[in-house]
Enzyme design. Structure first.
Site, PDB file in Angstrom:
ATOM      1  N   ARG A 184       0.883  -1.525   0.002  1.00 53.88           N
ATOM      2  CA  ARG A 184       0.070   0.006   0.157  1.00 53.88           C
ATOM      3  C   ARG A 184       1.033   1.197   0.023  1.00 53.88           C
ATOM      4  NH1 ARG A 184      -1.197   1.546   4.357  1.00 53.88           N
ATOM      5  NH2 ARG A 184      -2.274  -0.362   5.407  1.00 53.88           N
ATOM      6  N   TYR A 232     -17.209  16.217 -15.607  1.00 54.64           N
ATOM      7  CA  TYR A 232     -17.340  14.831 -15.434  1.00 54.64           C
ATOM      8  C   TYR A 232     -18.397  14.460 -14.490  1.00 54.64           C
ATOM      9  CZ  TYR A 232     -16.455   9.828 -15.445  1.00 54.64           C
ATOM     10  OH  TYR A 232     -16.494   8.559 -15.215  1.00 54.64           O
ATOM     11  N   ASP A 253      -7.643  18.463 -14.197  1.00 54.44           N
ATOM     12  CA  ASP A 253      -8.099  17.572 -14.740  1.00 54.44           C
ATOM     13  C   ASP A 253      -7.652  17.495 -16.299  1.00 54.44           C
ATOM     14  OD1 ASP A 253      -9.394  15.222 -15.966  1.00 54.44           O
ATOM     15  OD2 ASP A 253     -11.040  15.086 -14.873  1.00 54.44           O
ATOM     16  N   LYS A 272      -8.415   6.329 -19.424  1.00 52.46           N
ATOM     17  CA  LYS A 272      -8.899   6.758 -20.820  1.00 52.46           C
ATOM     18  C   LYS A 272      -7.430   6.622 -21.678  1.00 52.46           C
ATOM     19  CE  LYS A 272     -12.701   7.246 -18.490  1.00 52.46           C
ATOM     20  NZ  LYS A 272     -12.879   8.612 -17.837  1.00 52.46           N
TER      21      LYS A 272
HETATM   22  C1  LIG Z   1     -13.335   9.239 -16.450  1.00 53.19           C
HETATM   23  C2  LIG Z   1     -13.136  10.433 -16.012  1.00 53.19           C
HETATM   24  C3  LIG Z   1     -12.901  10.634 -14.733  1.00 53.19           C
HETATM   25  C4  LIG Z   1     -13.071   9.577 -13.461  1.00 53.19           C
HETATM   26  O1  LIG Z   1     -12.147   8.592 -13.739  1.00 53.19           O
HETATM   27  P1  LIG Z   1     -12.098   6.940 -13.527  1.00 53.19           P
HETATM   28  O2  LIG Z   1     -10.909   6.342 -13.716  1.00 53.19           O
HETATM   29  O3  LIG Z   1     -13.457   6.592 -14.172  1.00 53.19           O
HETATM   30  O4  LIG Z   1     -12.502   6.850 -11.943  1.00 53.19           O
HETATM   31  C5  LIG Z   1     -12.561  11.907 -14.358  1.00 53.19           C
HETATM   32  N1  LIG Z   1     -12.603  12.805 -15.483  1.00 53.19           N
HETATM   33  C6  LIG Z   1     -12.768  12.628 -16.548  1.00 53.19           C
HETATM   34  C7  LIG Z   1     -12.518  14.013 -17.445  1.00 53.19           C
HETATM   35  C8  LIG Z   1     -13.069  11.501 -16.903  1.00 53.19           C
HETATM   36  O5  LIG Z   1     -13.119  11.354 -18.324  1.00 53.19           O
END
Ligand SMILES: *Cc1c(COP(=O)(O)O)cnc(C)c1O
Length: 385
Positions: A52, A104, A176, A201
């Site tokens: 961890r 998001y 983000d 992604k």
């Molecule tokens: C998918 C996504 C998230 C969240 O990420 P997870 O890996 O699904 O928890 C946050 N911000 C954006 C822009 C995303 O596309």
């Protein structure tokens, strides 16, 4: 070889943070699938005590990600939302956050339904006009949260402007960077304090992992980030760390093709008689095109569009009739995905509210993949007919 800081992006993607295995010479980073590490004596170890807290596969990925974002420190989490959770846990009750409104959905849910009850206040505003953000700043403002390009409307927010507002307010700016990827945009270079990624992604890129990451150059923020990563324990596993490390080795190649295909698809849709509006920041007519050109090195493969007549039924028909595209949530994988925000990602938002930000009944979102552009366009053509 030059130092990591001097390497160009593609070289960093492949080499930063990784080295041949000392025991065997294995060129790929081993998957250290272990929970604990044998200690030679009490307090004598090789820097690893418990997975961890530290894991060598995860460490390699964290160093690689820090290099890609031109940052000093990286930390990986079990999902993008777990990474965001870590950022908000750095705040205290009474603190206020100003956030993008076209956000998001999972981030919005985390802010509203988890952290608001711990006394943190969130303001959601349209950030394409910096004056609107400045209006919300007060002595409790501790964080400005930016997502750019936004989802699904592909608005572009000026990161440097937001950084100036944050610095004046003595607050942090977190961006983000999931949609843009570090190949197209580096928020730390534009004044952000923290960069966040859903590695699920484009970084992973093959739709086979859920993971999140934070990167910062601020030592005090990094200390908190690692403390919370260990104390809350939302870490990612060694197998997933390996998969994302492997995905990143082709990030620059994939995103180049996503951009090329994205442009071809956006231009095709813009000329189609059944298509009403196309949202893609590469168009000169896009309201924030100048900012996109200033802070991004390409415009990506995320596109939204609406249909003439704005019929929900026609949109449903269209997303059902595609063959190369797959109807699915998520984005950023090698395969093309199609989605209908009004009934998928934005279904929980009341119709009037979602229409205010542009999510009309016929809006369709594409994550254009890296298949051959001709096949992608032929697929859209037959589905629109
Ligand atoms: C998918 C996504 C998230 C969240 O990420 P997870 O890996 O699904 O928890 C946050 N911000 C954006 C822009 C995303 O596309």
């Amino acid at each position: 070889m030059s130092t990591i800081q001097e390497m160009k992006f593609g070289t960093k993607a492949i080499h930063a943070g990784v080295h041949a295995d000392e025991a065997t010479g294995a060129i790929m980073t081993p998957i250290y699938q272990t929970s604990t590490y044998v200690q030679e004596a009490v307090g004598v170890n090789k820097g690893y005590e418990y997975s961890r807290s530290q894991n060598p596969t995860r460490h390699a990925l964290e160093k690689n990600l820090a290099a890609l974002e031109n940052g000093k420190h990286g930390a990986c989490f079990g999902s993008g939302l777990a990474a965001i959770d870590c950022v908000i846990k750095m705040l205290n009750p009474g603190d206020e956050v100003i956030s993008t409104n076209d956000l998001y959905g999972g981030t919005f849910r985390l802010f509203k339904t988890i952290f608001e009850k711990y006394g943190i206040k969130f303001h959601f505003v349209g950030m394409t006009d910096p004056a609107v953000v400045e209006e919300k700043v007060n002595e409790n403002t501790k964080l400005i949260w930016v997502e750019t390009p936004t989802n699904p409307m592909m608005s572009i927010i000026d990161i440097e402007e937001m950084s100036n507002i944050a610095k004046k307010a003595n607050a942090w700016l977190c961006v983000d960077n999931t949609f843009a990827t570090p190949y197209l945009q580096n928020p730390l270079d534009l004044g952000a304090d923290i960069v966040m990624h859903s590695a699920t992604k484009y970084l992973g890129g093959h739709s086979d992992v859920v993971m999140g990451a934070l990167i910062t150059s601020n030592d005090a923020i990094a200390a908190e980030m690692y403390r919370i990563q260990n104390a809350s324990g939302a870490v990612t596993g060694p197998m997933d760390s390996f998969l994302v490390l492997r995905g990143i080795k082709t990030l620059h190649l994939r995103v180049q093709r996503h951009c090329e295909n994205g442009e071809k698809v956006a231009r095709y849709l813009a000329d189609h008689p059944k298509v009403d509006k196309v949202y893609w920041p590469g168009f000169e007519s896009h309201p924030n095109h100048a900012i996109a050109k200033k802070q991004m090195r390409g415009f990506g493969g995320m596109i939204s569009f609406s249909l003439v007549g704005n019929s929900m039924e026609q949109a449903h028909e269209m997303v059902k009739n595609v063959k190369v595209f797959a109807l699915a949530e998520s984005l950023g994988g090698v395969e093309s995905l199609i989605g209908h925000p009004a009934t998928m990602t934005h279904a929980s938002i009341p119709k009037e509210e979602r229409e205010k930000i542009g999510v009309v009944d016929s809006l369709i979102r594409l994550s254009v993949g890296v298949e051959d552009a001709e096949d992608i366009i032929d697929d859209l053509k037959q589905a629109l007919e």
